[in-house]
Design an enzyme around this catalytic site. Structure first.
Site, short mmCIF file in Angstrom:
data_model
loop_
_atom_site.label_atom_id
_atom_site.label_comp_id
_atom_site.label_asym_id
_atom_site.label_seq_id
_atom_site.Cartn_x
_atom_site.Cartn_y
_atom_site.Cartn_z
N LEU A 189 47.50 54.08 -51.61
CA LEU A 189 46.87 53.76 -50.49
C LEU A 189 45.83 55.00 -50.06
CD1 LEU A 189 49.12 51.80 -48.36
CD2 LEU A 189 47.55 51.18 -50.25
N HIS B 292 42.01 52.27 -47.61
CA HIS B 292 42.81 51.08 -47.32
C HIS B 292 43.17 51.16 -45.82
CE1 HIS B 292 43.96 51.89 -51.74
NE2 HIS B 292 43.64 50.58 -51.71
N LYS C 192 33.84 47.56 -51.48
CA LYS C 192 33.91 48.40 -52.68
C LYS C 192 33.83 47.65 -53.62
CE LYS C 192 35.26 52.18 -55.25
NZ LYS C 192 35.97 51.24 -56.35
N ASP C 193 34.68 46.61 -53.60
CA ASP C 193 34.61 45.56 -54.69
C ASP C 193 33.74 44.40 -54.54
OD1 ASP C 193 36.87 47.00 -56.70
OD2 ASP C 193 37.45 47.07 -54.65
N SER D 94 38.43 55.85 -54.10
CA SER D 94 39.24 54.86 -55.07
C SER D 94 40.58 55.48 -55.58
CB SER D 94 38.53 54.82 -56.27
OG SER D 94 39.26 54.35 -57.31
P1 AMP Z 1 42.79 48.27 -54.61
O1 AMP Z 1 44.01 48.80 -54.18
O2 AMP Z 1 41.95 49.21 -55.30
O3 AMP Z 1 43.25 46.84 -55.36
O4 AMP Z 1 42.04 47.81 -53.21
C1 AMP Z 1 42.71 46.92 -52.39
C2 AMP Z 1 41.68 46.93 -51.07
O5 AMP Z 1 40.99 47.89 -50.82
C3 AMP Z 1 40.42 45.99 -51.74
O6 AMP Z 1 39.93 44.98 -51.09
C4 AMP Z 1 39.34 47.11 -51.98
O7 AMP Z 1 38.05 46.52 -52.28
C5 AMP Z 1 39.50 48.01 -51.01
N1 AMP Z 1 38.97 49.30 -51.27
C6 AMP Z 1 39.21 50.15 -52.13
N2 AMP Z 1 38.56 51.28 -52.20
C7 AMP Z 1 37.94 51.15 -50.99
C8 AMP Z 1 37.06 52.00 -50.04
N3 AMP Z 1 36.64 53.23 -50.61
N4 AMP Z 1 36.45 51.63 -48.88
C9 AMP Z 1 36.80 50.28 -48.53
N5 AMP Z 1 37.89 49.54 -48.98
C10 AMP Z 1 38.24 49.90 -50.42
#
Ligand code: AMP
Length: 277
Positions: free
Chosen positions: A30, A34, A146-147, A182
């Protein structure tokens, strides 16, 4: 109030209060992005559930499943600091029984842009998100812009399968120099990181143009300037709801999305912009 860590449906049922529930699905490791999702969740519901699950279904055979960062104890600290009520952290064996057969298909939308580079990825995403919705039963779920294509296919699933969950998209959190946060950024060397800045720079520069053609070519020129250390996968200017490429006649909101490999790490980024003729 103590943070509850739940591993299965029974634990979740016990932890559930009587009020509304917001879910923030994550794969852990995280970061500030997050945290921003968790804060958006807190203002929308009485209880916040963060799921931490590195979903094997959404990784291709040559992707980074085995080396994906796992920082569970630090993640629990983040959740405590942010006032999360429940962390749902199932094991892969609990999520996917060996006899399982049925999964969600993202359709055409899952096979273009990011889906063209990662076959099956969005089927894996939708399957785990639907399972998480059924296990946690949230009123609202928060996903990062972001995604962007992930957010779009999830909205499509909620509409097509009549799911009773409100989907909220939250803005991308960036480093002061523009790099989108990320979990994979930790793989970047200092040199890679400098090269990776071309992604956000290309999006910013492209977004300042007015027509679809100029946006694409300006962004592309910035990516080309980064040289061979940036291995471009795609640059796409698409409709945010369908992820189909837009043409010069298109008016309205669009997403300029980019994916590239830098020093072996695959990075994605995007900006939302508005096109007017
Ligand atoms: P992940 O753990 O990478 O699967 O991401 C979990 C959630 O966090 C997803 O909804 C992503 O789009 C969001 N997320 C990842 N990076 C960012 C960021 N830089 N800003 C905002 N939300 C993010």
């Amino acid at each position: 109030m103590d943070l509850i860590v739940a591993g299965n449906r029974d634990d979740l049922a016990k932890a559930r209060g009587t009020g509304s529930v917001a879910l923030v699905p994550t794969m852990g490791a995280l970061h500030e992005g997050h945290r921003s999702l968790i804060r958006a969740a807190r203002v929308r519901a009485d209880q916040v559930v963060v799921s931490i699950f590195v979903n094997p279904l959404q990784f291709g055979p040559n992707e980074d499943l085995s080396r994906y960062p796992r920082t569970f104890d630090a993640d629990l600290d983040v959740c405590r600091e942010e006032g999360v009520h429940v962390v749902f952290a199932p094991s892969p064996e609990d999520m996917y029984r060996p006899e399982r057969q049925v999964s969600v298909c993202a359709g055409e939308m899952g096979a273009i842009v990011e889906g063209a580079s990662r076959p099956g990825h969005f089927d894996g995403v939708l399957t785990v998100v639907l399972k998480l919705f059924n296990l946690v039963r949230p009123d609202v779920a928060i996903f990062g812009q972001k995604d962007a294509q992930q957010l779009a296919v999830i909205r499509r699933m909620v509409a097509d399968l009549d799911l009773a969950v409100e989907i909220v998209g939250a803005p991308t959190v960036r480093e002061p120099d523009g790099l989108a946060l990320s979990s994979r950024n930790r793989y970047l060397s200092a040199r890679d990181r400098a090269v990776a800045l071309a992604l956000s720079r290309a999006l910013r520069t492209g977004a300042a143009e007015l027509t679809a053609g100029a946006i694409r070519s300006t962004a592309r020129a910035v990516l080309d300037e980064a040289g061979p250390d940036l291995d471009l996968d795609y640059l796409a200017l698409v409709d945010p709801a369908t992820f189909k490429e837009v043409d010069d006649a298109y008016e309205g909101s669009a997403v300029l999305a980019v994916a590239a490999r830098v020093g072996g790490t695959r990075l994605i980024d995007n900006v939302v912009l508005s096109l007017r003729r």
